[in-house]
Structure formats: C-alpha cells, structure tokens
Design a protein around this motif. Structure first.
Motif, mmCIF file in Angstrom:
data_model
loop_
_atom_site.group_PDB
_atom_site.id
_atom_site.type_symbol
_atom_site.label_atom_id
_atom_site.label_comp_id
_atom_site.label_asym_id
_atom_site.label_seq_id
_atom_site.Cartn_x
_atom_site.Cartn_y
_atom_site.Cartn_z
ATOM 1 N N VAL A 12 49.279 -18.013 8.704
ATOM 2 C CA VAL A 12 50.554 -17.656 9.002
ATOM 3 C C VAL A 12 51.212 -19.149 9.403
ATOM 4 O O VAL A 12 50.736 -20.124 9.964
ATOM 5 C CB VAL A 12 50.719 -17.003 10.580
ATOM 6 C CG1 VAL A 12 51.994 -16.707 11.195
ATOM 7 C CG2 VAL A 12 49.957 -15.715 10.530
ATOM 8 N N SER A 13 52.586 -19.096 8.639
ATOM 9 C CA SER A 13 53.309 -20.397 8.872
ATOM 10 C C SER A 13 54.550 -20.538 10.035
ATOM 11 O O SER A 13 55.359 -19.507 10.085
ATOM 12 C CB SER A 13 53.806 -20.715 7.422
ATOM 13 O OG SER A 13 54.832 -21.879 7.483
ATOM 14 N N LYS A 52 51.324 -17.527 1.210
ATOM 15 C CA LYS A 52 51.492 -18.730 2.184
ATOM 16 C C LYS A 52 51.106 -19.931 1.612
ATOM 17 O O LYS A 52 51.901 -20.775 1.795
ATOM 18 C CB LYS A 52 50.459 -18.541 3.510
ATOM 19 C CG LYS A 52 50.792 -19.422 4.454
ATOM 20 C CD LYS A 52 50.034 -20.931 4.574
ATOM 21 C CE LYS A 52 48.242 -20.616 4.271
ATOM 22 N NZ LYS A 52 47.631 -21.977 4.219
ATOM 23 N N LYS A 53 49.874 -20.018 0.934
ATOM 24 C CA LYS A 53 49.868 -21.411 0.290
ATOM 25 C C LYS A 53 50.682 -21.731 -1.063
ATOM 26 O O LYS A 53 50.984 -22.773 -1.107
ATOM 27 C CB LYS A 53 48.135 -21.200 -0.196
ATOM 28 C CG LYS A 53 46.921 -21.104 0.714
ATOM 29 C CD LYS A 53 45.821 -21.152 0.076
ATOM 30 C CE LYS A 53 44.726 -21.255 0.944
ATOM 31 N NZ LYS A 53 43.160 -20.898 0.578
ATOM 32 N N GLU A 58 55.664 -24.693 -2.881
ATOM 33 C CA GLU A 58 56.835 -24.565 -3.518
ATOM 34 C C GLU A 58 57.848 -24.786 -2.572
ATOM 35 O O GLU A 58 58.936 -25.577 -3.049
ATOM 36 C CB GLU A 58 57.025 -22.926 -3.460
ATOM 37 C CG GLU A 58 58.452 -22.608 -4.199
ATOM 38 C CD GLU A 58 58.806 -23.266 -5.604
ATOM 39 O OE1 GLU A 58 59.704 -23.506 -5.981
ATOM 40 O OE2 GLU A 58 57.736 -23.511 -6.472
ATOM 41 N N PHE A 59 57.758 -24.943 -0.981
ATOM 42 C CA PHE A 59 58.871 -25.476 -0.305
ATOM 43 C C PHE A 59 59.491 -26.818 -0.619
ATOM 44 O O PHE A 59 60.762 -26.890 -0.689
ATOM 45 C CB PHE A 59 58.184 -25.166 1.291
ATOM 46 C CG PHE A 59 59.305 -24.978 2.376
ATOM 47 C CD1 PHE A 59 60.012 -23.920 2.305
ATOM 48 C CD2 PHE A 59 59.871 -26.220 2.781
ATOM 49 C CE1 PHE A 59 60.988 -23.652 3.266
ATOM 50 C CE2 PHE A 59 60.658 -26.073 3.843
ATOM 51 C CZ PHE A 59 61.778 -24.757 4.079
ATOM 52 N N PRO A 134 57.419 -16.701 1.704
ATOM 53 C CA PRO A 134 56.143 -16.114 1.195
ATOM 54 C C PRO A 134 56.541 -14.597 0.969
ATOM 55 O O PRO A 134 56.055 -13.728 0.233
ATOM 56 C CB PRO A 134 55.005 -16.421 2.134
ATOM 57 C CG PRO A 134 55.547 -16.937 3.339
ATOM 58 C CD PRO A 134 56.942 -17.525 2.806
ATOM 59 N N VAL A 135 57.096 -14.140 1.961
ATOM 60 C CA VAL A 135 57.440 -12.596 2.087
ATOM 61 C C VAL A 135 58.213 -12.233 0.972
ATOM 62 O O VAL A 135 58.157 -11.250 0.354
ATOM 63 C CB VAL A 135 58.020 -12.460 3.376
ATOM 64 C CG1 VAL A 135 58.576 -10.890 3.404
ATOM 65 C CG2 VAL A 135 57.431 -12.636 4.598
#
Length: 383
Positions: A12-13, A52-53, A58-59, A134-135
């Motif tokens: 979880v981020s 998540k990874k 990508e962020f 991620p969602v």
C-alpha cells in the motif's frame, strides 16, 4: 515515493507510511487480513503489489510528462488573461484566478521549468493521487482483458494520465479556497489551474467523445460538491444529510467517473466500476474527515462527524456514527464485486483494495479513541 516500513505490508502506498506499518495493521481486523494475505501471497495481494510497484516506477515519469505538457501550454498561450477569465466562468468563482495585473509576474516565474516542476510535485504529493494511479492501471487492464481489446499503450497512458491530472486539480483548488497549505504558492496555482484542466481534457479525449462527455458530467458534479463544501464552511450549522450527500459528489463523481472511463464507458462493466469506485471513495472520505479532525484539533467543517455530533449532541457519538457511515459506503462498494462477470480477472485485486480502505478508516478511528480529544473537539464546535 516513500519506502515502506514492513516488507510484507509494502503493498500500500501512502504519504503517511505509518498507517500501513506492522503495528498499525495489527490494530485493525482488516489490517490483520492484509498481513495474512501478504504472508500467504494471495492473488489479490500479488496483483496489488504488482500494480503498486509499477506505479512507483511510473510516477516520476508521469510527473515529468505532466510538467513538460503544462510548461508548453503556459508558454504558448497568447492570451492568459482570457484563459483565466474563461476558467473563472466555468467553475463559477473569481476567487481562484489571478487579477490581471498579477498574471505577467506569475507567468514569468513559472517560465522557469524547475519552478513549475516544484509546484507540480507539491500538488502531486497527495495520498489520493498516489493511491489512485495503481488502481486506474488495474481497472484499465481488467476492462481491456474482459473486452478483448487490442493493446494500445498510448491510449492507456493518455486516459490514465488525464484522469490523474483531473483529480490533481482538486489539490491546488482546495489549497486556494482553504488557504491552509502552500500559502506562498497560491498565486502560482491560480495561474496553473486552467492549463491543468485543459491538459486533462486533451488526454481524456483520446478515449473518444463518449468518454470525454462522461468526464465533463463528472467534473460538473465534482464542482457542485466542492461548492457545497465551501458554502458549509461559511455556514456550518446549516449542515444536513442532503447537503452532505451533495458535498460528497466531490468524491463520488471524481472516482466513479474515472472508474467508468477505464472501461471506456462500456456496459455493464463501466457502471459496475462506477459503483465500486464511487462508494469506496465516499468511504475513504469518512476516514479522511477523522484523520483531518485529529491533525487539526477540531471537528472538520463540513463533515459527517460534525453532522452526527450535532444530531446526537455528543462529539464521540458523532465519530462512532461516521465509522458506521463509512461501513455503509464500503458495503455498497463490495456489492459491486458481486455484480462483476464470472471469472473476472481482477476481482481479488478489488477485494484487497477495499480491505485497505477499511483498514484506513478504522486505523484513524482507533487513533482518535486513544487520544481522547472529545472535550477539545466539543469546545470548538460551531456555535
């Protein structure tokens, strides 16, 4: 992006990593279930961890794309005064735009790419934004797999970028209205806002006219929710169930519309995504109100805790009812899972996602119970 304190809980981020530490997860029933799934590497955990990874990687790239595109828009605008005026008309407020005399100075400052990148990084430093990337990737992949779509990486990137950028627009707008964060940068945000919206629209349009039209409907509803939020801040004792439902459009419209558009609006999956994402977002809104109340030392205005506290004439009961309200929202989100087609590829991902929402809400309620701020909150209620 933040590193995570516990390897088996790093799925979880969040800006506040302590929420998903081992001790924090052990403090709630859904948190214990998250740990159990992480230890045994359930399908939902593995899917969530994968996205998540990917989002972590990508962020920074997304941030650069956002900055590059916004920089070009600001530099190429021949009439920034008109741009500000059109934005004010669309959102129905002159408070979130610059006076004409300020535009040249602010535009010159943001003509420095590093300065613009700093401002974008500030507004992207948001739990809502970071937990959404991620969602959306998962929902897009799930819908593409379900409908047998041809792989189109650019269309996917544009659609997801556009919705993240649109969600991010709420950050500078809220900071301008509330004047409680980044006060020294509010003029910069005022200049940036119209270009952020234009950029979001450009990218979302890659999904086709129906997808863009759905976004416009959602954006209109989100503005209505934000306006009700503002009105209730000015007149908190006017709070009612109807006004809170209207206020929560800011959560429901943004996430529900984005969820629907990840399926390119195709039925029934698009509507199922809308139901699941909108209700999950409303549930998170309840937890956010509890968290903000703790951090600010008073019951958030407006909020469900304030509404219920006034009805019950008891602050503690106000928060207890808010947790029950969050559970009702989440129950509706989980109803969406039962509507998914048989054998749906990402059902377990969504089940795991909703576990993290439930933990988030209960964690902050647990923190509130430990700190026993009831008397302090009572003394600061609107009179």
């Amino acid at each position: 992006m933040h590193k995570y304190q516990v390897a088996l809980c790093h799925c979880v981020s969040s800006k506040d990593e302590s929420i998903y530490s081992k001790d924090s997860l052990m403090s709630t029933k859904p948190g214990k279930e998250i740990m159990k799934q992480a230890i045994f590497k359930s399908k939902g955990y593995r899917q969530f961890d994968k996205y998540k990874k990917e989002a972590e990687e990508e962020f920074p790239k997304f941030t650069r794309r956002f900055a590059d595109d916004l920089f070009r828009q600001i530099k190429s605008d021949d009439n920034p005064t008109e741009t500000q005026g059109k934005f004010a008309s669309e959102v129905g407020s002159d408070e979130i735009i610059l006076a004409a005399a300020q535009i040249d100075d602010v535009r010159k400052r943001l003509g420095n790419y590093d300065v613009l990148l700093d401002r974008i990084s500030r507004i992207l430093n948001s739990n809502f934004v970071k937990m959404t990337l991620p969602v959306f990737n998962a929902l897009y992949d799930a819908a593409s797999q379900h409908f047998g779509d041809r792989v189109d990486a650019k269309k996917k990137a544009d659609l997801i970028d556009g919705h993240i950028i649109a969600i991010d627009l709420s950050e500078p707008m809220d900071r301008i209205m509330d004047k409680d964060e980044d006060v020294e940068f509010l003029d910069d945000y005022k200049l940036m806002n119209p270009y952020i919206l234009n950029l979001a629209r450009e990218k979302i349009a890659s999904g086709g006219p129906d997808v863009l039209e759905e976004f416009e409907r959602g954006f209109k509803d989100a503005r209505a929710g934000q306006y009700m939020d503002f009105k209730l801040k000015m007149r908190p004792r006017g709070i009612s169930e109807e006004s809170m439902i209207e206020c929560y459009k800011k959560y429901r419209a943004v996430m529900g519309t984005a969820g629907k558009n990840m399926a390119l609006g195709r039925l029934p999956l698009g509507e199922i995504f809308y139901l699941g994402m909108s209700k999950a977002a409303e549930s998170v809104g309840c937890g956010n109100e509890i968290e903000d109340s703790i951090k600010n030392g008073l019951v958030k205005i407006p909020s469900w805790p304030l509404y219920y506290a006034m009805l019950a004439n008891n602050v503690q009961k106000g928060f207890e009812f808010t947790v029950k309200k969050s559970e009702l929202y989440l129950a509706e989100a989980r109803l969406a899972l039962d509507l998914l087609p048989g054998g749906f590829s990402h059902k377990e991902f969504l089940e795991f996602l909703f576990l993290t929402v439930e933990h988030y809400n209960l964690f902050w309620f647990g923190q509130l119970q430990k700190q026993k701020l009831w008397s302090e909150f009572e003394s600061k209620l609107p009179r």
